[in-house]
Design an enzyme around this catalytic site. Structure first.
Site, mmCIF file in Angstrom:
data_model
loop_
_atom_site.group_PDB
_atom_site.id
_atom_site.type_symbol
_atom_site.label_atom_id
_atom_site.label_comp_id
_atom_site.label_asym_id
_atom_site.label_seq_id
_atom_site.Cartn_x
_atom_site.Cartn_y
_atom_site.Cartn_z
ATOM 1 N N HIS A 194 1.076 -0.922 0.060
ATOM 2 C CA HIS A 194 0.081 0.081 0.099
ATOM 3 C C HIS A 194 1.093 1.507 -0.099
ATOM 4 O O HIS A 194 2.476 1.286 0.472
ATOM 5 C CB HIS A 194 -0.881 -0.602 1.086
ATOM 6 C CG HIS A 194 -2.050 1.095 1.653
ATOM 7 N ND1 HIS A 194 -1.622 2.445 1.310
ATOM 8 C CD2 HIS A 194 -3.217 0.762 1.099
ATOM 9 C CE1 HIS A 194 -3.013 3.256 1.883
ATOM 10 N NE2 HIS A 194 -3.766 2.356 1.554
ATOM 11 N N ASP A 239 3.477 -4.654 7.814
ATOM 12 C CA ASP A 239 2.370 -3.838 7.831
ATOM 13 C C ASP A 239 1.119 -5.324 8.071
ATOM 14 O O ASP A 239 1.279 -5.496 7.157
ATOM 15 C CB ASP A 239 2.298 -3.170 6.268
ATOM 16 C CG ASP A 239 0.735 -2.267 6.035
ATOM 17 O OD1 ASP A 239 -0.036 -3.039 6.701
ATOM 18 O OD2 ASP A 239 0.875 -2.052 4.776
ATOM 19 N N GLN A 295 -3.943 -5.409 6.667
ATOM 20 C CA GLN A 295 -5.269 -6.710 6.758
ATOM 21 C C GLN A 295 -4.785 -6.925 7.807
ATOM 22 O O GLN A 295 -5.994 -7.566 8.297
ATOM 23 C CB GLN A 295 -4.810 -6.493 5.092
ATOM 24 C CG GLN A 295 -5.129 -4.978 4.660
ATOM 25 C CD GLN A 295 -6.895 -4.994 4.418
ATOM 26 O OE1 GLN A 295 -7.494 -5.226 4.453
ATOM 27 N NE2 GLN A 295 -6.799 -3.970 3.951
ATOM 28 N N LYS A 307 -9.715 -0.725 10.688
ATOM 29 C CA LYS A 307 -10.049 -2.221 9.630
ATOM 30 C C LYS A 307 -11.115 -2.898 11.294
ATOM 31 O O LYS A 307 -11.126 -4.023 10.291
ATOM 32 C CB LYS A 307 -9.114 -2.590 9.053
ATOM 33 C CG LYS A 307 -8.388 -1.249 7.932
ATOM 34 C CD LYS A 307 -7.636 -1.399 7.542
ATOM 35 C CE LYS A 307 -7.017 0.259 6.502
ATOM 36 N NZ LYS A 307 -7.416 0.209 4.984
ATOM 37 N N CYS A 343 -5.191 3.134 -3.628
ATOM 38 C CA CYS A 343 -3.662 2.893 -3.157
ATOM 39 C C CYS A 343 -2.123 1.802 -3.073
ATOM 40 O O CYS A 343 -1.473 1.848 -2.555
ATOM 41 C CB CYS A 343 -3.676 3.389 -2.019
ATOM 42 S SG CYS A 343 -5.142 4.689 -1.074
HETATM 43 N N1 PMP Z 1 -1.458 -0.818 4.765
HETATM 44 C C1 PMP Z 1 -1.952 -1.388 4.138
HETATM 45 C C2 PMP Z 1 -1.804 -2.651 3.675
HETATM 46 C C3 PMP Z 1 -3.738 -1.002 3.945
HETATM 47 O O1 PMP Z 1 -4.800 -1.533 3.525
HETATM 48 C C4 PMP Z 1 -3.849 0.401 5.294
HETATM 49 C C5 PMP Z 1 -5.110 0.984 4.437
HETATM 50 N N2 PMP Z 1 -5.695 0.364 3.563
HETATM 51 C C6 PMP Z 1 -2.811 1.049 4.843
HETATM 52 C C7 PMP Z 1 -1.760 0.232 5.595
HETATM 53 C C8 PMP Z 1 -3.267 2.534 5.624
HETATM 54 O O2 PMP Z 1 -4.101 2.628 6.549
HETATM 55 P P1 PMP Z 1 -4.741 4.031 7.254
HETATM 56 O O3 PMP Z 1 -5.217 4.543 6.160
HETATM 57 O O4 PMP Z 1 -6.058 3.515 8.509
HETATM 58 O O5 PMP Z 1 -3.240 4.826 7.725
#
Ligand code: PMP
Length: 407
Positions: free
Chosen positions: A123, A200, A203, A226, A362
């Site tokens: 991401h 990270d 998910q 999430k 993203c």
């Molecule tokens: N890493 C991953 C794998 C994600 O799916 C996301 C959220 N889509 C993020 C980081 C970023 O999370 P946040 O927008 O809650 O900071």
């Protein structure tokens, strides 16, 4: 897991029970944000109704109560991810904030000869902070690619992991394809060359049990929203020796031991990394979710999601107009309909009450690697409150859309 357990899990989420465009909502955008159960909403409401006060500073009863709730929430999170002590857990706004902090803590440490490894699955939250760090320091950003079956390329990782590698920052589960990366194996390999491992888990935290000690990761982040929790609260776990190396990005109230006109001394962890008034209500809501999840058959719920995912993937595979990018057994499935833009698919699904995500998610490096730079994908992401009936209604809706766009 029994059907009545699944029914009561679903019934705990008030947001699911509403019509959207005159159809019952099907919420298939869980990887972006999951719905919140009433216990979390009540915990937040109760905090704001009865316990709101600033932490650590008050000598009055409400201040003490608020501080205790905040400390308890930290302990609940630490236990959930098996962190050795609660002070290894820093509350953040979310995954993005934690990853930015960790990356910037290396800004004075890396040089041109150093290397940083990420993957094409990242991401942007776990890509851009490292790209910027590389630009700031002259270090090299090494991006591990895909295998032909869209898996993480372990052979390339092994090849690129060298003594110059200082950081390995990888997602544990792709938010686009659901591809997982075994972080225990990553840590074992990366630590052999002395690299710091950043996981990270944005998910992964929802779909697997996380044990930071067993994984032996140096840092791990996730976001509360999430995991059915409130927006604006997240977690940065770190091994204490490393967290202590992070120069606080924010300085101010709540994190200093001693200030003079010319000097300042920080408090120990976790306060030194939590300047300013924290999001106590968010932490309380997240802790309420975790406490509730711990009373449930979490493995059974995960198995239910996998059954849904299998039914969905099988249904998609039957339709010639559909190309899937998901991996089998994953709660996150990306796909495209031939000749129809993902945004058109998502808009048409919304008309039928079905919430999905469309676009690049993203994750533009991954879109490039999949040859989808200009289109992106449609993404379905499942949660335990979703049902087989919803999967079937979704497939019927997709057939209607296929027919509609063929005309
Ligand atoms: N890493 C991953 C794998 C994600 O799916 C996301 C959220 N889509 C993020 C980081 C970023 O999370 P946040 O927008 O809650 O900071």
């Amino acid at each position: 897991v029994h059907q009545d357990e699944l029914n009561s899990f679903r019934a705990a989420f008030p947001g699911l029970d509403q019509p959207i465009n005159d159809e019952p909502l099907i919420y298939f955008d869980n990887a972006a944000t999951a719905q919140s159960p009433q216990v979390a909403i009540d915990a937040v409401t109760n905090y704001y109704s009865n316990n709101k006060a600033n932490v650590h500073r008050g000598v009055h009863t409400l201040g003490t109560r608020s501080t205790e709730l905040y400390d308890q929430a930290r302990q609940t999170v630490a236990d959930f991810i098996h962190a050795p002590t609660a002070t290894d857990v820093i509350f953040t706004k979310g995954s993005t904030e934690g990853l930015n902090w960790v990356a910037q803590s290396f800004a004075q440490q890396l040089t041109e000869t150093d290397e940083i490894i990420v993957s094409v699955f990242e991401h942007h939250a776990n890509f851009l902070p490292w790209q910027r760090l590389a630009q700031q320091t002259g270090a090299k950003l090494v991006v591990i690619g895909l295998t032909p079956s869209n898996a993480f390329d372990w052979a390339a990782f092994e090849d690129k992991l060298v003594p110059q590698t200082k950081i390995v920052a990888l997602t544990m589960m792709s938010n686009v394809t659901g591809t997982t990366i075994d972080m225990r194996r990553v840590s074992a390999m990366a630590h052999q060359v002395g690299a710091v491992v950043v996981a990270d888990a944005a998910q992964a935290i929802v779909h697997m049990t996380i044990d930071v000690v067993a994984l032996d990761v140096d840092y791990l982040v996730f976001s509360g929203h999430k995991l059915y929790g409130p927006m604006g609260i997240g977690v940065l776990y770190g091994k204490p020796a490393l967290l202590n190396q992070i120069e606080p990005a924010l300085i101010g109230g709540g994190m200093v031991a001693l200030v003079t006109n010319t000097t300042a001394e920080w408090l120990p962890l976790p306060e030194r990394l939590e300047a300013g008034t924290p999001n106590v209500g968010g932490a309380v809501g997240l802790a309420a979710v975790i406490t509730w999840l711990q009373t449930l058959d979490q493995v059974g719920l995960q198995q239910h999601v996998l059954r849904l995912a299998q039914a969905l993937l099988a249904g998609l595979a039957h339709r010639v107009a559909v190309t899937t990018y998901g991996v089998s057994g994953s709660p996150i499935i990306s796909f495209n309909l031939a000749g129809v833009h993902p945004h058109d698919v998502a808009t048409a699904l919304d008309q039928l009450g079905i919430a999905v995500r469309a676009g690049h998610h993203c994750a533009q490096p991954l879109m490039h690697a999949l040859g989808l730079t200009n289109t992106g994908t449609v993404r379905v992401s499942l949660a335990p409150y979703n049902t087989l009936a919803e999967v079937h209604r979704f497939l019927v809706a997709l057939d209607e859309i296929i027919v509609y766009f063929r005309r």
